[in-house]
Design an enzyme around this catalytic site. Structure first.
Site, PDB file in Angstrom:
ATOM      1  N   HIS A   1       0.815  -1.234   0.000  1.00  0.00           N
ATOM      2  CA  HIS A   1       0.000   0.000   0.000  1.00  0.00           C
ATOM      3  C   HIS A   1       0.836   1.266   0.000  1.00  0.00           C
ATOM      4  CE1 HIS A   1      -3.796  -2.037   0.376  1.00  0.00           C
ATOM      5  NE2 HIS A   1      -3.441  -2.643   1.492  1.00  0.00           N
TER       6      HIS A   1
ATOM      7  N   ASP B   1      -2.898 -10.327  -2.518  1.00  0.00           N
ATOM      8  CA  ASP B   1      -3.476  -9.866  -1.252  1.00  0.00           C
ATOM      9  C   ASP B   1      -4.947  -9.488  -1.490  1.00  0.00           C
ATOM     10  OD1 ASP B   1      -2.450  -8.558   1.600  1.00  0.00           O
ATOM     11  OD2 ASP B   1      -4.081  -7.373   0.715  1.00  0.00           O
TER      12      ASP B   1
ATOM     13  N   HIS C   1      -6.441  -6.876  -0.603  1.00  0.00           N
ATOM     14  CA  HIS C   1      -6.559  -5.455  -0.928  1.00  0.00           C
ATOM     15  C   HIS C   1      -5.722  -5.101  -2.151  1.00  0.00           C
ATOM     16  CE1 HIS C   1      -7.093  -5.853   3.509  1.00  0.00           C
ATOM     17  NE2 HIS C   1      -8.112  -5.055   3.289  1.00  0.00           N
TER      18      HIS C   1
ATOM     19  N   ASP D   1      -5.001 -12.631   3.494  1.00  0.00           N
ATOM     20  CA  ASP D   1      -6.247 -12.031   3.989  1.00  0.00           C
ATOM     21  C   ASP D   1      -7.442 -12.285   3.068  1.00  0.00           C
ATOM     22  OD1 ASP D   1      -5.012 -10.333   2.186  1.00  0.00           O
ATOM     23  OD2 ASP D   1      -5.104  -8.548   3.459  1.00  0.00           O
TER      24      ASP D   1
HETATM   25  C1  SP5 Z   1      -1.386  -5.056   3.797  1.00  0.00           C
HETATM   26  C2  SP5 Z   1      -2.850  -5.010   4.113  1.00  0.00           C
HETATM   27  O1  SP5 Z   1      -3.518  -6.027   4.040  1.00  0.00           O
HETATM   28  N1  SP5 Z   1      -3.362  -3.839   4.533  1.00  0.00           N
HETATM   29  C3  SP5 Z   1      -4.754  -3.709   4.812  1.00  0.00           C
HETATM   30  C4  SP5 Z   1      -5.111  -2.369   5.317  1.00  0.00           C
HETATM   31  C5  SP5 Z   1      -6.590  -2.275   5.600  1.00  0.00           C
HETATM   32  N2  SP5 Z   1      -6.869  -1.153   6.409  1.00  0.00           N
HETATM   33  C6  SP5 Z   1      -8.253  -0.771   6.570  1.00  0.00           C
HETATM   34  C7  SP5 Z   1      -9.118  -1.924   6.925  1.00  0.00           C
HETATM   35  C8  SP5 Z   1     -10.537  -1.505   7.174  1.00  0.00           C
HETATM   36  C9  SP5 Z   1     -11.331  -2.738   7.456  1.00  0.00           C
HETATM   37  N3  SP5 Z   1     -12.632  -2.450   7.889  1.00  0.00           N
HETATM   38  C10 SP5 Z   1     -13.415  -3.646   8.083  1.00  0.00           C
HETATM   39  C11 SP5 Z   1     -13.978  -3.761   9.447  1.00  0.00           C
HETATM   40  C12 SP5 Z   1     -14.360  -5.172   9.746  1.00  0.00           C
HETATM   41  N4  SP5 Z   1     -15.133  -5.279  10.945  1.00  0.00           N
HETATM   42 ZN    ZN Z   2      -4.510  -6.868   2.526  1.00  0.00          ZN
END
Ligand code: SP5
Ligand code: ZN
Length: 342
Positions: free
Chosen positions: A154, A190, A192, A279
Site C-alpha cells: 500500500h 493480497d 486489498h 487475507d
Molecule cells: C497489507 C494489508 O492487508 N493492509 C490492509 C489495510 C486495511 N486497512 C483498513 C481496513 C478496514 C477494514 N474495515 C473492516 C472492518 C471489519 N469489521
Molecule cells: Zn490486505
C-alpha cells in the site's frame, strides 16, 4: 523454498488503529510474525544491503521522515504511536511544514498506519529480507520467501498507508533491475489492491503489475484498483486490475488467477514477484473473501506452473491463528508443482 526474515521486524508494535469511526486493536500485530516463524521455522536471517536499494524506490525525504517521525512525536510532547489526522488533497509537498502532524499528513494516505518506536527498524529489516530472498533467487534458487512484516504494497514512493511503510516488492524489483533483470512481473494476490506498487510502476512498461483484489468500490483502498486503471505512457497496458466482489470463493477466484497468469506469460518476464497476502482467507477478521486453506495450495501450484524464478513477499493476512498454516499451504502447493512444466 527457503525463507528469510530479520528479528527487527518484531519491533513494530503499534497499539491501535482508527477506522469506521473508532479505535480498534492494531490488526497487523507482531503476533503475525511470530505465527509465521512458528509454522515455518526460523528460516535464515536477512543480510543488510544498506539504504541505497530502499532509496531506489522511496523519496529520501519520506525515508528520513519515517526514521525520525516517532522521535518528533515524542519531542512534541505526545505519547504512544504517531498518527496523522489531516490529509492534504492539494499541494501535498509544496509546503515544507515542521509540525509533526503536518509531516504525517503529507506522507500518508490513511489513519490506520501508526508509527511506533520500532517501526523504522522493522520496515528496514523487512526490506532487507526481501533483498536477501531476491539474492537467493538471483543466485539460483527457483523460489524464495521473504517473511516481510510490516507489509509493503500500500505504500508508494513517498507515502505510507494500509499498514505499509516501505514497499518490499518494489524495492526487490528495482534491485533486480539494477542487477540486470529488467523484465519483471509483480502478481499481487493480497485481498486489498496494492495501490503503492501500482503507483510506483504505473508508467513503467518493463514491470507488469497484475492484481486480484476486493473491488475498491466496497473495500480499502477505494481510490485505486478499478479495472479501468491500466497504466500510462510507456506503462500503458502494464497494469492489470482484476477486482472481485465481496464473498468471492475459489470458484470466482480461480478464473481471475488464470487471467492474471496469462498476462504474466504474455509479458514475458525474467522474474516473478508475488505479493502474497493470506487475507483472502474465509476467516480473515477484516476481509470478505471465502478462500480455504486448500485453495492456497492450489494457488501456489498454479503460480509455480509459470516456471519463472520467483520471489514471494509476504503482505497481509490477519487471522493470526491460521496464518502460518495458510502460508505453509501456499508453499507446499508451489513447491509441489515447481519444475513441472505445464
Ligand atoms: C497489507 C494489508 O492487508 N493492509 C490492509 C489495510 C486495511 N486497512 C483498513 C481496513 C478496514 C477494514 N474495515 C473492516 C472492518 C471489519 N469489521
Ligand atoms: Zn490486505
Amino acid at each position: 523454498m527457503r525463507h528469510f526474515s530479520d528479528p527487527g521486524q518484531a519491533r513494530h508494535a503499534p497499539q491501535r488503529e482508527l477506522h469506521n469511526g473508532g479505535w480498534m486493536d492494531f490488526a497487523e500485530s507482531p503476533a503475525r510474525f511470530a505465527a509465521l516463524l512458528d509454522a515455518l521455522g526460523p528460516g535464515e536471517p536477512a543480510r543488510d544491503f544498506g539504504i541505497e536499494p530502499i532509496l531506489a524506490v522511496h523519496d529520501p525525504a519520506y525515508a528520513a521522515f519515517l526514521r525520525e517521525a516517532h522521535d518528533l512525536w515524542l519531542a512534541a510532547g505526545r505519547e504512544g504511536d504517531a498518527m496523522g489526522y489531516v490529509f492534504p488533497v492539494v499541494a501535498r509537498r509544496a509546503l515544507a511544514l515542521d509540525r509533526i502532524d503536518a509531516k504525517i499528513g503529507a506522507f500518508s494516505m490513511d489513519a490506520s498506519t501508526p508509527i511506533a518506536a520500532g517501526t523504522w527498524a522493522a520496515a528496514y529489516g523487512g526490506a532487507q529480507s526481501a533483498l536477501t530472498a531476491l539474492d537467493a533467487v538471483l543466485g539460483g534458487d527457483n523460489a524464495a520467501l521473504a517473511l516481510c512484516r510490516p507489509p509493503g504494497h500500500h505504500c508508494g514512493a513517498d507515502y505510507m498507508g494500509g499498514y505499509c511503510y516501505l514497499n518490499n516488492a518494489a524495492i526487490a524489483a528495482r534491485a533486480a533491475q539494477a542487477r540486470g533483470v529488467r523484465r519483471i512481473a509483480i502478481l499481487d494476490v493480497d485481498y486489498h489492491h496494492g495501490n503503492g506498487t501500482q503507483d510506483i510502476f504505473y508508467d513503467d512498461g518493463e514491470v507488469l503489475f497484475a492484481s486480484i483484489h476486493a473491488d475498491p468500490k466496497t473495500d480499502f483502498p477505494f481510490y485505486w484498483g478499478h479495472a479501468d486503471e491500466r497504466g500510462s505512457g510507456q506503462g500503458e497496458g502494464a497494469t492489470l486490475n482484476l477486482p472481485l466482489p465481496q464473498g468471492t470463493d475459489w470458484s470466482g477466484y480461480a478464473p481471475a488467477l488464470d487471467t492474471a497468469l496469462d498476462a504474466v506469460r504474455a509479458h514475458g518476464p525474467d522474474l516473478l514477484i508475488v505479493s502474497y497476502g493470506a487475507d483472502t482467507f474465509a476467516e480473515d477478521p477484516i476481509s470478505h473473501f471465502k478462500l480455504k486453506r486448500e485453495d492456497y495450495a492450489t494457488m501456489g501450484g498454479m503460480i509455480a506452473t509459470l516456471d519463472l524464478p520467483a520471489l514471494v513477499v509476504m503482505e497481509g493476512g490477519y487471522a493470526v491463528d491460521a496464518l502460518g498454516a495458510n502460508v505453509a499451504a501456499f508453499l507446499e502447493g508451489f513447491d509441489s508443482q515447481s519444475g513441472i512444466r505445464p
